[in-house]
Design an enzyme around this catalytic site. Structure first.
Site, PDB file in Angstrom:
ATOM      1  N   SER A   1     -17.056 -13.706  54.383  1.00 39.76           N
ATOM      2  CA  SER A   1     -15.974 -13.022  55.087  1.00 39.76           C
ATOM      3  C   SER A   1     -16.514 -14.016  56.464  1.00 39.76           C
ATOM      4  CB  SER A   1     -17.133 -11.311  55.517  1.00 39.76           C
ATOM      5  OG  SER A   1     -16.146 -11.229  56.392  1.00 39.76           O
TER       6      SER A   1
ATOM      7  N   TYR B   1     -22.680  -5.332  56.939  1.00 42.52           N
ATOM      8  CA  TYR B   1     -21.947  -5.621  56.804  1.00 42.52           C
ATOM      9  C   TYR B   1     -21.973  -7.703  56.392  1.00 42.52           C
ATOM     10  CZ  TYR B   1     -17.516  -8.183  54.097  1.00 42.52           C
ATOM     11  OH  TYR B   1     -16.590  -8.655  52.965  1.00 42.52           O
TER      12      TYR B   1
ATOM     13  N   ALA C   1     -24.170  -9.027  58.528  1.00 49.01           N
ATOM     14  CA  ALA C   1     -25.575  -9.849  58.718  1.00 49.01           C
ATOM     15  C   ALA C   1     -25.531  -9.267  57.682  1.00 49.01           C
ATOM     16  CB  ALA C   1     -26.566  -8.452  59.311  1.00 49.01           C
TER      17      ALA C   1
ATOM     18  N   LYS D   1     -23.355 -10.815  54.933  1.00 49.09           N
ATOM     19  CA  LYS D   1     -22.223 -12.041  54.765  1.00 49.09           C
ATOM     20  C   LYS D   1     -23.264 -13.558  55.392  1.00 49.09           C
ATOM     21  CE  LYS D   1     -19.265 -10.877  51.779  1.00 49.09           C
ATOM     22  NZ  LYS D   1     -19.436 -10.773  50.712  1.00 49.09           N
TER      23      LYS D   1
HETATM   24  N1  LIG Z   1     -10.938  -7.148  51.000  1.00 51.36           N
HETATM   25  C1  LIG Z   1     -11.047  -8.368  52.027  1.00 51.36           C
HETATM   26  O1  LIG Z   1     -10.186  -7.840  53.575  1.00 51.36           O
HETATM   27  C2  LIG Z   1     -12.201  -9.099  52.461  1.00 51.36           C
HETATM   28  C3  LIG Z   1     -12.413  -9.673  53.624  1.00 51.36           C
HETATM   29  C4  LIG Z   1     -12.795 -10.576  53.288  1.00 51.36           C
HETATM   30  C5  LIG Z   1     -14.169 -11.078  52.590  1.00 51.36           C
HETATM   31  N2  LIG Z   1     -13.929 -10.078  50.995  1.00 51.36           N
HETATM   32  C6  LIG Z   1     -15.118 -10.486  50.758  1.00 51.36           C
HETATM   33  O2  LIG Z   1     -14.159 -10.759  48.711  1.00 51.36           O
HETATM   34  C7  LIG Z   1     -15.405 -10.037  47.720  1.00 51.36           C
HETATM   35  C8  LIG Z   1     -13.694  -9.347  46.600  1.00 51.36           C
HETATM   36  O3  LIG Z   1     -12.916  -8.404  47.674  1.00 51.36           O
HETATM   37  P1  LIG Z   1     -12.290  -7.775  47.588  1.00 51.36           P
HETATM   38  O4  LIG Z   1     -10.910  -7.210  48.355  1.00 51.36           O
HETATM   39  O5  LIG Z   1     -11.370  -8.062  45.897  1.00 51.36           O
HETATM   40  O6  LIG Z   1     -13.381  -6.261  47.058  1.00 51.36           O
HETATM   41  P2  LIG Z   1     -12.803  -5.025  45.940  1.00 51.36           P
HETATM   42  O7  LIG Z   1     -13.706  -4.251  46.392  1.00 51.36           O
HETATM   43  O8  LIG Z   1     -11.301  -4.767  45.670  1.00 51.36           O
HETATM   44  O9  LIG Z   1     -13.727  -5.573  44.833  1.00 51.36           O
HETATM   45  C9  LIG Z   1     -14.614  -5.678  44.291  1.00 51.36           C
HETATM   46  C10 LIG Z   1     -14.847  -6.190  42.770  1.00 51.36           C
HETATM   47  O10 LIG Z   1     -16.223  -6.100  42.775  1.00 51.36           O
HETATM   48  C11 LIG Z   1     -17.070  -5.127  41.668  1.00 51.36           C
HETATM   49  N3  LIG Z   1     -18.187  -5.017  42.304  1.00 51.36           N
HETATM   50  C12 LIG Z   1     -19.082  -5.002  43.142  1.00 51.36           C
HETATM   51  N4  LIG Z   1     -20.489  -5.123  43.087  1.00 51.36           N
HETATM   52  C13 LIG Z   1     -20.535  -5.491  42.254  1.00 51.36           C
HETATM   53  C14 LIG Z   1     -22.126  -5.273  41.837  1.00 51.36           C
HETATM   54  N5  LIG Z   1     -23.193  -4.945  41.990  1.00 51.36           N
HETATM   55  N6  LIG Z   1     -21.982  -5.813  40.120  1.00 51.36           N
HETATM   56  C15 LIG Z   1     -21.084  -6.779  39.359  1.00 51.36           C
HETATM   57  N7  LIG Z   1     -19.360  -6.152  40.013  1.00 51.36           N
HETATM   58  C16 LIG Z   1     -19.326  -5.811  41.657  1.00 51.36           C
HETATM   59  C17 LIG Z   1     -16.132  -4.033  41.557  1.00 51.36           C
HETATM   60  O11 LIG Z   1     -16.346  -2.925  40.501  1.00 51.36           O
HETATM   61  C18 LIG Z   1     -14.584  -4.339  42.268  1.00 51.36           C
HETATM   62  O12 LIG Z   1     -14.251  -4.843  40.890  1.00 51.36           O
HETATM   63  C19 LIG Z   1     -16.653  -9.504  48.368  1.00 51.36           C
HETATM   64  O13 LIG Z   1     -16.999 -10.448  48.381  1.00 51.36           O
HETATM   65  C20 LIG Z   1     -15.895  -9.158  49.931  1.00 51.36           C
HETATM   66  O14 LIG Z   1     -17.067  -8.840  50.486  1.00 51.36           O
HETATM   67  C21 LIG Z   1     -12.860  -9.114  51.267  1.00 51.36           C
END
Ligand SMILES: NC(=O)c1ccc[n+]([C@@H]2O[C@H](COP(=O)([O-])OP(=O)(O)OC[C@H]3O[C@@H](n4cnc5c(N)ncnc54)[C@H](O)[C@@H]3O)[C@@H](O)[C@H]2O)c1
Length: 253
Positions: A147, A161, A163, A165
């Site tokens: 992120s 978060y 830290a 990432k």
């Molecule tokens: N959404 C944003 O704005 C954003 C921005 C920057 C980075 N990210 C990163 O992108 C990635 C995906 O984000 P997203 O928005 O699709 O998230 P989300 O919460 O919509 O989906 C995450 C999925 O991961 C699964 N999950 C969570 N913990 C788990 C574990 N321990 N083992 C297996 N599965 C697990 C959940 O069940 C869920 O289906 C993440 O790493 C997030 O930190 C998201």
């Protein structure tokens, strides 16, 4: 170019959102995809979408923070289907079911662990499970979804978060150096603000947030997926140890 025929990929947290988009695009380019999620129904939903579009996908349900479970899942998939050539460490807690922003001063030590668990140790657990095989076969692509919070400072309470990432980004850099002569690349995709519309919430808030992004919109799972397709491809063999910023211009380096 960028064909993934004959490759197999594991995408963690691929039951919804960004991970589901990455899984769909890898499959569309020809990869067989192991769709991981904690939630079996979500994982099955993504698999069904991929199969409906003509791709090949299998669920692999486990918690990425459990190294033994990750190893068992990888062994099972590799025995039954194919060796894993591409790992996308996407599971994290910055998304739809994320967390309430809390400034570090208001946090207590008990809050810290869950950020490191999924965003850093989960990345290590899944990477550990696939890396020996990739090195032995002299081909591998490890891609970690991080992120903007891992590369730049913010004031609104995402230090825990960020830290975790940031730790994952540093881990990818070192892994890249350790694995470069084994045909394995390791890179990070640092995402900006992504569109939460798949979960159907808060469109007015989304439009307001988009005003602050130079390109004028939030990111989509397809934006993340296209970057992963490129990094996973044979054509990206000379790219390793890098952090690719996918954020609509919100942060430039
Ligand atoms: N959404 C944003 O704005 C954003 C921005 C920057 C980075 N990210 C990163 O992108 C990635 C995906 O984000 P997203 O928005 O699709 O998230 P989300 O919460 O919509 O989906 C995450 C999925 O991961 C699964 N999950 C969570 N913990 C788990 C574990 N321990 N083992 C297996 N599965 C697990 C959940 O069940 C869920 O289906 C993440 O790493 C997030 O930190 C998201």
């Amino acid at each position: 170019m960028f064909a993934l025929d004959g490759r197999s990929a594991m995408v963690t947290g691929a039951g919804q959102g960004v991970g589901a988009g990455i899984a769909r695009l890898l499959a569309a380019q020809g990869a067989i995809v192991a769709v991981n999620d904690l939630d079996p129904e979500r994982a099955e939903h993504t698999c069904a979408e991929i199969r409906a579009a003509g791709g090949r996908a299998f669920t692999t349900v486990f918690d990425v923070t459990d190294p033994q479970a990750a190893l068992l899942a990888v062994r099972t998939f590799e025995r039954a289907v194919a060796p894993i050539d591409i790992l996308v460490n996407n599971a994290g807690n910055g998304g739809a079911e994320g967390f309430r922003p809390t400034r570090f001063r208001q946090s207590v030590p008990e809050d810290w662990q869950r950020f490191a668990d999924v965003n850093l140790f989960g990345v290590m657990a899944c990477t550990k499970a696939v890396l020996d095989g990739m090195c032995a076969r002299r081909f591998g692509r490890v891609i970690t979804i991080a992120s903007a919070a891992g590369v730049s400072g913010q004031s609104f309470g995402i230090s825990l978060y960020g830290a975790a990432k940031g730790g994952a980004i540093a881990f990818m850099r070192h892994l890249a150096m350790e694995s470069a002569r084994d045909g394995v690349t390791a890179n990070t995709v640092a995402l900006g603000l992504m569109d939460p519309r798949p979960s159907g919430r808060d469109l007015a808030h989304t439009a307001e947030q988009a005003k602050h992004i130079p390109v004028g919109r939030l990111g989509t799972p397809q934006d993340a997926g296209a970057t992963c397709v490129f990094l996973a491809s044979d054509e990206a063999a000379w790219i390793t140890g890098q952090t690719i910023q996918v954020n609509g211009g919100a942060i430039t380096t």
